[in-house]
Design a protein around this motif. Structure first.
Motif, PDB file in Angstrom:
ATOM      1  N   SER A   1     100.904  27.360  -6.225  1.00  8.98           N
ATOM      2  CA  SER A   1     102.252  27.216  -5.674  1.00  8.98           C
ATOM      3  C   SER A   1     102.352  28.112  -4.447  1.00  8.98           C
ATOM      4  O   SER A   1     101.480  28.946  -4.213  1.00  8.98           O
ATOM      5  CB  SER A   1     103.317  27.598  -6.712  1.00  8.98           C
TER       6      SER A   1
ATOM      7  N   GLN B   1     105.488  30.067  -1.675  1.00  9.53           N
ATOM      8  CA  GLN B   1     106.890  30.381  -1.437  1.00  9.53           C
ATOM      9  C   GLN B   1     107.084  30.787   0.017  1.00  9.53           C
ATOM     10  O   GLN B   1     106.685  31.884   0.401  1.00  9.53           O
ATOM     11  CB  GLN B   1     107.338  31.546  -2.337  1.00  9.53           C
TER      12      GLN B   1
ATOM     13  N   ASP C   1     109.468  32.156   3.039  1.00  3.56           N
ATOM     14  CA  ASP C   1     110.721  32.899   3.095  1.00  3.56           C
ATOM     15  C   ASP C   1     111.355  32.756   4.471  1.00  3.56           C
ATOM     16  O   ASP C   1     110.811  32.114   5.366  1.00  3.56           O
ATOM     17  CB  ASP C   1     110.538  34.364   2.680  1.00  3.56           C
TER      18      ASP C   1
ATOM     19  N   ASN D   1     100.437  31.549  -4.213  1.00  2.82           N
ATOM     20  CA  ASN D   1     100.294  31.996  -5.603  1.00  2.82           C
ATOM     21  C   ASN D   1      99.124  31.290  -6.268  1.00  2.82           C
ATOM     22  O   ASN D   1      99.011  30.068  -6.198  1.00  2.82           O
ATOM     23  CB  ASN D   1     101.568  31.709  -6.394  1.00  2.82           C
TER      24      ASN D   1
ATOM     25  N   ARG E   1      98.888  36.941  -5.634  1.00  3.20           N
ATOM     26  CA  ARG E   1      99.736  36.563  -4.493  1.00  3.20           C
ATOM     27  C   ARG E   1      99.074  37.009  -3.201  1.00  3.20           C
ATOM     28  O   ARG E   1      98.634  38.145  -3.079  1.00  3.20           O
ATOM     29  CB  ARG E   1     101.101  37.213  -4.631  1.00  3.20           C
TER      30      ARG E   1
END
Length: 101
Positions: free
Chosen positions: A60, A62, A64, A72, A84
């Protein structure tokens, strides 16, 4: 009595082998241990492309608001934290957070 001891030792051995298999040799566990080993190769300053070559597709990610992306990767099930890799807006690694750190 001797038969009981042999059966008992056999059952203990089979149980031990089963738990070692679950801990280390299931496909998910192998992937997790490989992710940890590969994450140790990632250094600050690597490009996102370098990371993807070494680590493969992330489980996955993320993004920002500041343009950073956190990739991840799953560790083995016995580890609590994900692996991470933080990549800045220009595409370079700024931090690696490994599950065993």
């Amino acid at each position: 009595m001797k038969v009981f001891i042999k059966v008992f030792i056999f059952l203990i051995t089979v149980t031990l082998i089963f738990f070692v298999y679950l801990y280390r040799y299931t496909p998910k566990q192998r992937k997790g241990f490989n992710n940890i080993a590969n994450s140790k190769k990632i250094k600050k300053g690597f490009t996102k492309k370098n990371v993807l070559v070494i680590m493969g597709k992330p489980d996955s990610f993320q993004p920002d608001d500041s343009g950073k992306i956190i990739l991840n990767y799953q560790p083995p099930i016995t580890f609590s934290d994900e692996i991470r890799i933080v990549i800045d807006s220009s595409g370079y690694v700024i931090k690696v957070l490994s599950a065993d750190d």
